[in-house]
Design an enzyme around this catalytic site. Sequence first.
Site, PDB file in Angstrom:
ATOM      1  N   ASP A 189      42.799 -41.048  -5.797  1.00  0.00           N
ATOM      2  CA  ASP A 189      43.241 -40.020  -4.862  1.00  0.00           C
ATOM      3  C   ASP A 189      43.927 -38.992  -5.752  1.00  0.00           C
ATOM      4  OD1 ASP A 189      44.840 -38.370  -3.262  1.00  0.00           O
ATOM      5  OD2 ASP A 189      44.852 -39.858  -1.677  1.00  0.00           O
ATOM      6  N   HIS A 190      43.330 -37.821  -5.896  1.00  0.00           N
ATOM      7  CA  HIS A 190      43.848 -36.922  -6.934  1.00  0.00           C
ATOM      8  C   HIS A 190      45.274 -36.444  -6.637  1.00  0.00           C
ATOM      9  CE1 HIS A 190      42.474 -33.646  -4.293  1.00  0.00           C
ATOM     10  NE2 HIS A 190      43.224 -32.833  -4.990  1.00  0.00           N
ATOM     11  N   HIS A 252      45.248 -38.157   1.244  1.00  0.00           N
ATOM     12  CA  HIS A 252      46.364 -37.400   0.666  1.00  0.00           C
ATOM     13  C   HIS A 252      47.650 -37.477   1.508  1.00  0.00           C
ATOM     14  CE1 HIS A 252      43.043 -36.197  -1.652  1.00  0.00           C
ATOM     15  NE2 HIS A 252      42.663 -35.142  -0.966  1.00  0.00           N
TER      16      HIS A 252
HETATM   17  C1  BG6 Z   1      39.991 -32.759  -1.221  1.00  0.00           C
HETATM   18  C2  BG6 Z   1      39.378 -32.376   0.105  1.00  0.00           C
HETATM   19  O1  BG6 Z   1      40.176 -34.133  -1.306  1.00  0.00           O
HETATM   20  O2  BG6 Z   1      41.246 -32.114  -1.370  1.00  0.00           O
HETATM   21  C3  BG6 Z   1      39.243 -30.869   0.218  1.00  0.00           C
HETATM   22  O3  BG6 Z   1      38.091 -32.972   0.223  1.00  0.00           O
HETATM   23  C4  BG6 Z   1      40.578 -30.202  -0.060  1.00  0.00           C
HETATM   24  O4  BG6 Z   1      38.760 -30.497   1.508  1.00  0.00           O
HETATM   25  C5  BG6 Z   1      41.181 -30.701  -1.361  1.00  0.00           C
HETATM   26  O5  BG6 Z   1      40.358 -28.794  -0.117  1.00  0.00           O
HETATM   27  C6  BG6 Z   1      42.589 -30.183  -1.552  1.00  0.00           C
HETATM   28  O6  BG6 Z   1      43.040 -30.502  -2.832  1.00  0.00           O
HETATM   29  P1  BG6 Z   1      44.140 -29.613  -3.549  1.00  0.00           P
HETATM   30  O7  BG6 Z   1      44.397 -30.309  -4.850  1.00  0.00           O
HETATM   31  O8  BG6 Z   1      43.575 -28.232  -3.695  1.00  0.00           O
HETATM   32  O9  BG6 Z   1      45.334 -29.606  -2.637  1.00  0.00           O
END
Ligand code: BG6
Length: 505
Positions: A189-190, A252
């Site tokens: 989960d990034h 997230h």
């Molecule tokens: C991804 C989603 O996991 O996270 C996207 O699939 C979203 O829809 C993105 O835009 C948001 O990531 P960040 O790092 O830009 O907040």
Amino acid sequence: MKDLDRIRRPEPATIVIFGASGDLAFRKLVPALHSLACADLLPQKYLILGVARSPMDDQAFRQSMEKGVQTFGRLKGEGCAQWDAFASHLFYQPLVYDTLADYEALAQTLQRLEAEHDLPPNRLFYLSTPPHLYAPVVEQLGASGLAQNRGQFTRIVIEKPFGVDLHSAHELNERIHRVFSEDQVYRIDHYLGKETVQNIMVFRFANAIFEPVWNRNYIDHVQISVLEEVEVGRRGGYYDQAGVLRDMFQNHLMQLLTLTAMEPPAAWDATMLRDEKVKVLRALRLPDAETLRTHTVRAQYLAGKEGGLAYRQEPGVAPDSETPTYAALKLFVDNWRWQGVPFYLRSGKNLKTKMTEVVIRFKEVPHMLFADGGRPVTPNMLAFCLQPDEGFHLGFETKRPGAGMRTRSVDMSFHFATTFGQKALPEAYERLLLDALLGDASLFARADEIEFSWRIIDAIQQGWARGDGPPLSFYAPDSWGPDAADAMLAASGRAWESSCAEVHE
Ligand code: BG6
């Protein structure tokens, strides 16, 4: 990152990226590996083997990745210009994902490359393929013997989305566990790779003054907002099946909630840490029909004034789609620490600004000495600004200079960029790739964590599908979201914060 380097460097290893001709490898994975190489954090010896369907040779793969690094790399140019040295570690092998013979060929290529470069068979497989290929690739890795640990480690990293509901996530876990043991599996989960998200734990557990008030006695409510400016755009086909709950909340927002609400683990240890997060997920109250109506909001964006498409007009989206691009939830964690404290979560696309924040709103003082003509004082607030202007701030009351005892809310803030420099924050994928190479699964989701988080999302999705939820509402692009989301908080005398955006403006 230099500090981490002094702590430990990964063992020599080969990183095998499945789906290497795709967007993620181009924009995130290879640029992150390049930045790690620049920061001297990759193993002394390493290879990166790209694998995908497209026919390509090593040279073409290197050229394509160079563009990715130039466009998306954090450390490049003056920061680090060692492209040629890095490129010499990159290789490519075409593979048809469901063909066993191709995996046997991959095994031979790995053996050959490892022998030529004097590397032990330590392997990190990274699945950045479309999700329907996760299980087939894992099974072929098993059938070809590639999943067996022949060196110090064989690990597998799996991208999101991990399933589309509890049932599919459970089935995927079972199929993976037939081939890999849980300690070999790293589910990404990034958000957990973001420095500021990790800082929630440091803030809570490396400071003595906050944890004693981190509970229902002092906290009125918590808000978690992940607002995005981007529309659904070209991802309509995927998004219309997913919607905001699956795309953002299951992963997230649930991660942010568990990090904010969990008990302190006894040690920085993947098992202990994830045990605590799972306890929070298990304590989440499942909504009934009544709370689905009053504690959830679902909405879609309308067309913009300057020709911006409404969600239902986006390519790949059904013209009568009911898929929400925005949701707001009021959740409760039923345990001693949090009983009765609402956690308000919201996330949506095509909103006024990009802003991710966790706000802790404290309770009012028990007795007010300085009632200035009856003006209520603003209770204390602590905001973690997770992006884009990373830092935090604390809102408190102060005396207005001059006669009388009039008060005003002011802000004490800290910004990562001011203290550590603009370029100090590594990309999430740098940290996560490094941890996977080091064998530290603390910042990756465990099988049970994923399943408990699907449990609550399923309860809401299924309730909505039964017609128990509120009607779908709509919101104007460039707004803060639908009126229904404001009304949900107003019903208990509260309002959404956007403190990080205000400081940013
Ligand atoms: C991804 C989603 O996991 O996270 C996207 O699939 C979203 O829809 C993105 O835009 C948001 O990531 P960040 O790092 O830009 O907040």
